[in-house]
Design a protein around this motif. Structure first.
Motif, short mmCIF file in Angstrom:
data_model
loop_
_atom_site.label_atom_id
_atom_site.label_comp_id
_atom_site.label_asym_id
_atom_site.label_seq_id
_atom_site.Cartn_x
_atom_site.Cartn_y
_atom_site.Cartn_z
N ASN A 207 -5.43 6.77 -0.03
CA ASN A 207 -5.60 8.14 0.43
C ASN A 207 -5.55 8.12 1.95
N VAL A 208 -4.44 8.58 2.52
CA VAL A 208 -4.24 8.45 3.97
C VAL A 208 -5.22 9.32 4.78
N ASN A 209 -5.86 10.27 4.13
CA ASN A 209 -6.81 11.11 4.85
C ASN A 209 -8.23 10.56 4.84
N SER A 210 -8.44 9.48 4.10
CA SER A 210 -9.80 8.94 4.03
C SER A 210 -10.16 8.18 5.31
N TYR B 178 0.85 -1.18 0.00
CA TYR B 178 0.00 0.00 0.00
C TYR B 178 0.89 1.23 0.00
N VAL B 179 0.77 2.03 -1.05
CA VAL B 179 1.58 3.24 -1.15
C VAL B 179 0.70 4.48 -1.06
N LYS B 180 1.31 5.55 -0.62
CA LYS B 180 0.60 6.81 -0.44
C LYS B 180 0.16 7.38 -1.79
N ALA B 181 -1.09 7.79 -1.87
CA ALA B 181 -1.61 8.37 -3.11
C ALA B 181 -1.16 9.82 -3.23
N SER B 182 -1.23 10.34 -4.44
CA SER B 182 -0.95 11.75 -4.68
C SER B 182 -2.03 12.62 -4.05
N GLY B 183 -1.63 13.78 -3.56
CA GLY B 183 -2.59 14.73 -3.02
C GLY B 183 -3.48 15.35 -4.10
N ILE B 184 -3.06 15.22 -5.36
CA ILE B 184 -3.86 15.76 -6.47
C ILE B 184 -4.98 14.80 -6.85
N LYS C 136 -9.77 6.71 18.98
CA LYS C 136 -11.07 7.25 18.57
C LYS C 136 -10.95 8.03 17.27
N GLU C 137 -9.86 8.75 17.13
CA GLU C 137 -9.63 9.51 15.90
C GLU C 137 -9.55 8.57 14.70
N GLN C 138 -8.80 7.48 14.86
CA GLN C 138 -8.66 6.54 13.75
C GLN C 138 -9.98 5.85 13.44
N LEU C 139 -10.76 5.56 14.47
CA LEU C 139 -12.01 4.82 14.29
C LEU C 139 -13.17 5.75 13.95
N ASN C 140 -12.87 7.03 13.86
CA ASN C 140 -13.89 8.02 13.54
C ASN C 140 -15.02 8.02 14.59
N LEU C 141 -14.64 7.87 15.84
CA LEU C 141 -15.62 7.88 16.94
C LEU C 141 -15.67 9.26 17.58
N PHE C 142 -16.80 9.59 18.13
CA PHE C 142 -17.00 10.86 18.80
C PHE C 142 -16.09 10.97 20.02
#
Lengths: 293, 293
Positions: free
Chosen positions: A66-69, A25-31, B251-257
């Motif tokens: 996408n690490v922010n997803s 698993y590699v980091k996706a582009s921010g674009i 909690k942040e990773q699990l998207n918990l309140f």
């Protein structure tokens, strides 16, 4: 495992059931999350895995994430790419030490000389990227507000010192390559040192040109020939992000304005070298296609 | 180097100029950037460095960094903690392999048995945390919308299987410790395996109690005694995040309140074990303070 933001971008599935299947698993582009991002460790392991795949030792699948997803965060709970999964063994390698350990053992098992040691080569490459980052940060700060990057001659001494160090280290590597006369750093096959150095040199080149008004000096013919080798190495080409994704990555870190040139342009990859340098390489008889008998 | 968001939280500066000074940058808590975050690799290296510091081999400074701050991004250009800096050598170690490599060489130079190898101990601990994360994710998903975490007896089979695996692996470690009768995994001094396992066991305990209604089974007396050893080991105590910071991280990773209990409470650290377990440990004569002659 459901991964809403994972896109499979390369699958080398063979029919052999005995070969281990390694998913990277590699980091996706921010674009664009479907494109490869500019993480150096991701590319390094991808190149190593590619080397194992090429000679039939492993099956490899690479996925961008996408690490922010939320989907990614939930699936990996705080782990960051590169992440490697070996489903058959129920193992997740979330640590560079573990990923390298697994690749190392596979390479050893099949006598692939990917991890040969060479302290002198190691010494030459270890400081290059750190010094480039110091130069980059200082010059970008100095150039803030300017329309065009300033010329090296106009830099104050405390920034010039960083520039000089980068050039000195590039020169050391050029020297090493000219002494060894080998295609890769240690010989005629790729090792971990190349998987480390090639992506870094490419970043230095792309970021140098786009943000610093800096190019790798054209008289380092052996170094340029080595860069040309990267551009002719499948493991490098396949794992290489587009220029726009590399530039976007650094701009994000440097808190620089990202213009539409990067985000809207079709992605392109600079895998050519300057004409004059290419001609020097030919004159010196260094180019791989000239060397082939 | 200016770091607006870096706070020095531990400085063991000695007067000896010959000892290398190693600066470790660890991830800050998402609640308060002055507090240590719950990154497992950061704690692992901190514990190893602490071991070197304790016996006078190195000077160590640990700094927390807010990875989302512009100052951090600019200074480290995309690198993530743990990051180690050795200013005298002008070296920045941004990769777990490099950090461990440096600590390894220092340990070797001074005959510190921090990296003794033990494949059987390694085998017992490698899958524990992965399986805990699978259990955590599945159960949190199943419990979504419920006021209280469901009881283990009420879990569907496909989640129970994760629970059973975690217990099985905890039992294996308990077994190993009962056979070896040692204070740490390999003997009477701490090794890298302890630096890996102790923080993970503590996370399992804190997250088990707060999010899963799960506790490490109380009949694993040797395992609990090992946890007690962690709570009496300076390297662990110093590097350990507060309960609230551990809970916030997951909690942040699990998207918990995240409720105000974590963010506004004064930070506390659970470094005690259940009374009944403590009494079993005493009865079996396992507690370190009973063992001391």
């Amino acid at each position: 495992m459901a991964m809403a933001d994972a896109y499979q971008i390369q699958s080398n599935g063979g029919d052999s059931q005995s070969k281990p299947l390694l998913e990277l698993y590699v980091k996706a582009s921010g674009i664009d999350a479907r494109r490869i991002g500019a993480d150096l460790f991701c590319q390094e392991f991808w190149m190593e895995l590619y080397a194992l795949y090429e000679i039939g030792v492993a099956r490899v699948e690479v996925k961008t994430v996408n690490v922010n997803s939320e989907a990614f965060k939930k699936n990996f709970l705080g782990a960051q790419p590169p992440i490697m999964i070996e489903e058959e063994k129920e193992l997740t390698y979330t640590d560079n030490r573990e990923i390298e350990g697994r690749i190392f053992h596979l390479a050893k098992e099949f006598n692939v000389p990917l991890f040969e040691k060479d302290p002198s080569a190691e010494k030459r490459i270890e400081n290059l990227y750190r010094n480039f980052k110091l130069f980059l940060r200082a010059k970008v700060e100095f150039d803030k507000g300017k329309k065009e990057p300033s010329r090296v001659e106009d830099l104050p001494a405390q920034i010039k010192v960083h520039y000089n160090r980068v050039c000195e280290q590039l020169s050391n590597i050029d020297q090493l390559l000219s002494e060894r006369k080998t295609r890769y750093l240690l010989g005629n096959s790729m090792t971990e040192y190349d998987c480390e150095l090639m992506p870094r040199l490419h970043h230095i080149r792309i970021i140098g040109l786009s943000l610093l008004g800096f190019d790798i000096p054209h008289n380092f013919t052996h170094l340029w020939n080595y860069i040309l080798t990267a551009y002719r190495t499948a493991a490098f080409i396949e794992s290489c992000p587009a220029d726009q994704d590399i530039i976007h990555h650094y701009k994000e870190q440097l808190n620089l304005f990202t213009n539409q040139r990067e985000t809207l342009q079709s992605p392109t990859k600079t895998h050519t070298i300057p004409e004059k340098v290419l001609s020097d390489i030919r004159v010196k008889g260094l180019a791989p296609d000239v060397n082939v008998h």
